[in-house]
Design a protein around this motif. Structure first.
Motif, PDB file in Angstrom:
ATOM      1  N   LEU A  67      19.164  48.793  13.897  1.00  0.00           N
ATOM      2  CA  LEU A  67      19.318  48.985  15.336  1.00  0.00           C
ATOM      3  C   LEU A  67      18.070  48.512  16.086  1.00  0.00           C
ATOM      4  CD1 LEU A  67      21.030  52.493  15.387  1.00  0.00           C
ATOM      5  CD2 LEU A  67      22.091  50.288  15.929  1.00  0.00           C
ATOM      6  N   LEU A  68      16.906  48.755  15.504  1.00  0.00           N
ATOM      7  CA  LEU A  68      15.668  48.293  16.132  1.00  0.00           C
ATOM      8  C   LEU A  68      15.587  46.778  16.146  1.00  0.00           C
ATOM      9  CD1 LEU A  68      12.921  48.821  17.384  1.00  0.00           C
ATOM     10  CD2 LEU A  68      11.980  49.110  15.075  1.00  0.00           C
ATOM     11  N   ARG A  69      15.993  46.140  15.069  1.00  0.00           N
ATOM     12  CA  ARG A  69      15.976  44.681  15.020  1.00  0.00           C
ATOM     13  C   ARG A  69      16.909  44.083  16.070  1.00  0.00           C
ATOM     14  NH1 ARG A  69      15.094  42.958   8.836  1.00  0.00           N
ATOM     15  NH2 ARG A  69      16.001  41.026   9.613  1.00  0.00           N
ATOM     16  N   ILE A  70      18.058  44.706  16.271  1.00  0.00           N
ATOM     17  CA  ILE A  70      18.975  44.239  17.309  1.00  0.00           C
ATOM     18  C   ILE A  70      18.342  44.405  18.685  1.00  0.00           C
ATOM     19  CG2 ILE A  70      21.190  44.701  18.435  1.00  0.00           C
ATOM     20  CD1 ILE A  70      22.286  45.440  15.632  1.00  0.00           C
ATOM     21  N   TYR A  71      17.693  45.558  18.904  1.00  0.00           N
ATOM     22  CA  TYR A  71      17.010  45.768  20.185  1.00  0.00           C
ATOM     23  C   TYR A  71      15.942  44.711  20.409  1.00  0.00           C
ATOM     24  CZ  TYR A  71      13.841  47.674  23.647  1.00  0.00           C
ATOM     25  OH  TYR A  71      13.026  47.802  24.751  1.00  0.00           O
ATOM     26  N   TYR A  72      15.114  44.483  19.415  1.00  0.00           N
ATOM     27  CA  TYR A  72      14.065  43.477  19.536  1.00  0.00           C
ATOM     28  C   TYR A  72      14.642  42.094  19.838  1.00  0.00           C
ATOM     29  CZ  TYR A  72      10.164  46.343  17.689  1.00  0.00           C
ATOM     30  OH  TYR A  72       9.158  47.268  17.510  1.00  0.00           O
ATOM     31  N   ALA A  73      15.769  41.767  19.222  1.00  0.00           N
ATOM     32  CA  ALA A  73      16.361  40.439  19.412  1.00  0.00           C
ATOM     33  C   ALA A  73      16.674  40.160  20.873  1.00  0.00           C
ATOM     34  CB  ALA A  73      17.637  40.310  18.573  1.00  0.00           C
ATOM     35  N   HIS A  74      16.962  41.206  21.635  1.00  0.00           N
ATOM     36  CA  HIS A  74      17.352  41.027  23.040  1.00  0.00           C
ATOM     37  C   HIS A  74      16.259  41.407  24.026  1.00  0.00           C
ATOM     38  CE1 HIS A  74      21.520  40.059  22.102  1.00  0.00           C
ATOM     39  NE2 HIS A  74      21.479  41.014  21.206  1.00  0.00           N
ATOM     40  N   ASN A  75      15.132  41.926  23.533  1.00  0.00           N
ATOM     41  CA  ASN A  75      14.136  42.437  24.470  1.00  0.00           C
ATOM     42  C   ASN A  75      12.715  41.955  24.227  1.00  0.00           C
ATOM     43  OD1 ASN A  75      15.570  44.633  26.260  1.00  0.00           O
ATOM     44  ND2 ASN A  75      16.376  44.917  24.181  1.00  0.00           N
ATOM     45  N   LEU A  76      12.467  41.246  23.152  1.00  0.00           N
ATOM     46  CA  LEU A  76      11.156  40.661  22.921  1.00  0.00           C
ATOM     47  C   LEU A  76      11.201  39.162  23.208  1.00  0.00           C
ATOM     48  CD1 LEU A  76       9.860  42.375  19.652  1.00  0.00           C
ATOM     49  CD2 LEU A  76       9.367  42.971  22.034  1.00  0.00           C
ATOM     50  N   PRO A  77      10.103  38.586  23.654  1.00  0.00           N
ATOM     51  CA  PRO A  77      10.089  37.147  23.929  1.00  0.00           C
ATOM     52  C   PRO A  77      10.222  36.337  22.646  1.00  0.00           C
ATOM     53  CG  PRO A  77       7.877  38.064  24.105  1.00  0.00           C
ATOM     54  CD  PRO A  77       8.800  39.229  23.956  1.00  0.00           C
ATOM     55  N   SER A  78      10.875  35.193  22.739  1.00  0.00           N
ATOM     56  CA  SER A  78      11.046  34.320  21.575  1.00  0.00           C
ATOM     57  C   SER A  78       9.886  33.352  21.406  1.00  0.00           C
ATOM     58  CB  SER A  78      12.363  33.533  21.698  1.00  0.00           C
ATOM     59  OG  SER A  78      12.358  32.755  22.883  1.00  0.00           O
ATOM     60  N   LYS A  79       9.002  33.320  22.385  1.00  0.00           N
ATOM     61  CA  LYS A  79       7.776  32.544  22.265  1.00  0.00           C
ATOM     62  C   LYS A  79       6.685  33.259  23.044  1.00  0.00           C
ATOM     63  CE  LYS A  79       9.072  29.515  26.133  1.00  0.00           C
ATOM     64  NZ  LYS A  79       9.331  28.114  26.541  1.00  0.00           N
ATOM     65  N   GLY A  80       5.443  32.897  22.761  1.00  0.00           N
ATOM     66  CA  GLY A  80       4.329  33.574  23.413  1.00  0.00           C
ATOM     67  C   GLY A  80       3.565  34.418  22.406  1.00  0.00           C
ATOM     68  N   ARG A  81       3.040  35.543  22.863  1.00  0.00           N
ATOM     69  CA  ARG A  81       2.150  36.362  22.040  1.00  0.00           C
ATOM     70  C   ARG A  81       2.579  37.821  22.109  1.00  0.00           C
ATOM     71  NH1 ARG A  81      -4.135  35.835  21.057  1.00  0.00           N
ATOM     72  NH2 ARG A  81      -3.458  33.680  20.911  1.00  0.00           N
ATOM     73  N   ILE A  82       2.734  38.447  20.931  1.00  0.00           N
ATOM     74  CA  ILE A  82       3.132  39.847  20.806  1.00  0.00           C
ATOM     75  C   ILE A  82       2.099  40.570  19.963  1.00  0.00           C
ATOM     76  CG2 ILE A  82       4.887  41.453  19.938  1.00  0.00           C
ATOM     77  CD1 ILE A  82       6.969  39.239  20.310  1.00  0.00           C
ATOM     78  N   LEU A  83       1.701  41.752  20.403  1.00  0.00           N
ATOM     79  CA  LEU A  83       0.845  42.633  19.612  1.00  0.00           C
ATOM     80  C   LEU A  83       1.700  43.744  19.021  1.00  0.00           C
ATOM     81  CD1 LEU A  83      -1.905  43.770  18.647  1.00  0.00           C
ATOM     82  CD2 LEU A  83      -1.996  45.044  20.805  1.00  0.00           C
ATOM     83  N   ASP A  84       1.667  43.870  17.704  1.00  0.00           N
ATOM     84  CA  ASP A  84       2.310  44.986  17.018  1.00  0.00           C
ATOM     85  C   ASP A  84       1.198  45.913  16.545  1.00  0.00           C
ATOM     86  OD1 ASP A  84       4.224  46.590  15.857  1.00  0.00           O
ATOM     87  OD2 ASP A  84       4.433  45.352  14.044  1.00  0.00           O
ATOM     88  N   PHE A  85       0.957  46.997  17.306  1.00  0.00           N
ATOM     89  CA  PHE A  85      -0.171  47.863  16.962  1.00  0.00           C
ATOM     90  C   PHE A  85       0.286  49.083  16.176  1.00  0.00           C
ATOM     91  CE2 PHE A  85       1.109  49.182  21.206  1.00  0.00           C
ATOM     92  CZ  PHE A  85       0.869  50.553  21.291  1.00  0.00           C
ATOM     93  N   CYS A  86      -0.633  49.628  15.396  1.00  0.00           N
ATOM     94  CA  CYS A  86      -0.310  50.656  14.409  1.00  0.00           C
ATOM     95  C   CYS A  86       0.741  50.136  13.430  1.00  0.00           C
ATOM     96  CB  CYS A  86       0.172  51.947  15.065  1.00  0.00           C
ATOM     97  SG  CYS A  86      -1.008  52.701  16.194  1.00  0.00           S
ATOM     98  N   THR A  87       0.604  48.884  13.052  1.00  0.00           N
ATOM     99  CA  THR A  87       1.603  48.257  12.217  1.00  0.00           C
ATOM    100  C   THR A  87       1.218  48.340  10.748  1.00  0.00           C
ATOM    101  OG1 THR A  87       3.020  46.295  12.003  1.00  0.00           O
ATOM    102  CG2 THR A  87       0.661  45.908  12.255  1.00  0.00           C
ATOM    103  N   SER A  88       2.081  47.782   9.898  1.00  0.00           N
ATOM    104  CA  SER A  88       1.857  47.875   8.463  1.00  0.00           C
ATOM    105  C   SER A  88       2.388  46.613   7.788  1.00  0.00           C
ATOM    106  CB  SER A  88       2.540  49.133   7.905  1.00  0.00           C
ATOM    107  OG  SER A  88       3.946  49.070   8.101  1.00  0.00           O
ATOM    108  N   TRP A  89       3.042  46.772   6.651  1.00  0.00           N
ATOM    109  CA  TRP A  89       3.482  45.626   5.852  1.00  0.00           C
ATOM    110  C   TRP A  89       4.769  44.990   6.382  1.00  0.00           C
ATOM    111  CZ3 TRP A  89       8.032  45.555   2.696  1.00  0.00           C
ATOM    112  CH2 TRP A  89       8.768  46.745   2.719  1.00  0.00           C
TER     113      TRP A  89
END
Length: 285
Positions: A67-89
């Protein structure tokens, strides 16, 4: 939490954006309502000790991840710069964004060599082995946000940070106002932040107030974090209410999942409507 070390399978087709139950956050306080006591934890030992051994597991179930991957697919930019903080593997990005980010990461470019159609994902976390294992990251920043709560300006590469994500980790931050204010500062106008929340956590490392209140108050609390650090157009979206067939020991139930998100507008950092500055106040709970 699930203990599987294998990434979940790609979600079904995400061509049609889902409709989520959502509501607009409304500020409840004129000044910052929390005290240092709200952010004390059962285990105040260094987080670097607690996370010294890498955990190659997922902290929400496969249904929530899809469900999160589907959300990201429609709400995160497909180009540019994204910070994933407190992230892991693993960052739980959908296949199209993951493919684009991996392509960028493999080129090992310097900041000046990025192309306009690149998707660059920067990872910030506390475990070097876990960061090193995440294939979508072009840059890896090893930083404990509970000892250094300022996200470095270098993350934005001169004001080019388009979006930020944080998955089921906002409850561990002891200085969320400072972290999110510094992130607001380096995000470009109209940039977005997406804080993903469930009810799974390491309770000894979650801040005290998080454990004392219910799920809806936690969502309001995260909305407060964003509001007082300058973010606007704050919304709470339900991706999954969770529950279902419980059976023995909760078997068959699914993890709940929410996103509290905001946008950077043109107002100054930490300014509410009418220009009111953030002030330190007291918690109501």
């Amino acid at each position: 939490m699930t203990t599987s070390a294998n990434p979940p399978q790609p979600p079904p087709s995400t061509s049609d954006p889902p409709t989520y139950h959502s509501y607009r956050y409304n500020p409840r306080h004129q000044s910052w309502p929390y005290t240092s006591k709200d952010f004390t934890r059962q285990d105040e030992s260094p987080d670097t000790d607690f996370y010294s051994a890498p955990r190659y597991v997922t902290h929400i179930d496969d249904n929530a991840i899809n469900l999160l991957r589907i959300y990201y697919a429609h709400n995160l930019p497909s180009k540019g710069r994204i910070l994933d903080f407190c992230t892991s593997w693993i960052s739980h990005f959908p296949p199209n964004l993951e493919k684009a980010a991996v392509k960028t990461a493999k080129r090992q470019f310097t900041q000046n060599e990025a192309e306009t159609d690149d998707l660059e994902v920067i990872g910030m976390g506390i475990s070097k082995p876990e960061l090193d294992a995440n294939p979508i990251l072009s840059q890896r920043i090893l930083q404990d946000l509970n000892t250094n709560s300022t996200i470095p300006a270098s993350v934005s590469a001169g004001g080019n940070l388009d979006a930020s994500t944080c998955v089921v980790s906002i409850d561990y931050l002891t200085s969320p106002l400072q972290v999110l204010s510094s992130l607001y500062t380096i995000t470009k106008p109209q940039g977005t932040i997406h804080l993903v929340i469930s009810n799974r956590c390491f309770p000894t490392k979650a801040v005290g107030r998080w454990l004392r209140v219910g799920e809806q108050e936690r969502l309001q609390m995260v909305g407060d974090y964003l509001w007082f650090s300058g973010w606007r157009e704050i919304e709470v979206l339900t991706l999954n209410e969770g529950g279902g067939s419980s059976g023995w020991f909760g078997l068959g139930s699914t993890d709940p999942l929410w996103v509290v998100r905001g946008r950077k507008l043109e107002k100054g950092v930490g300014e509410a409507e009418g220009g009111a500055k953030v002030e330190i106040g007291k918690s109501e709970l």
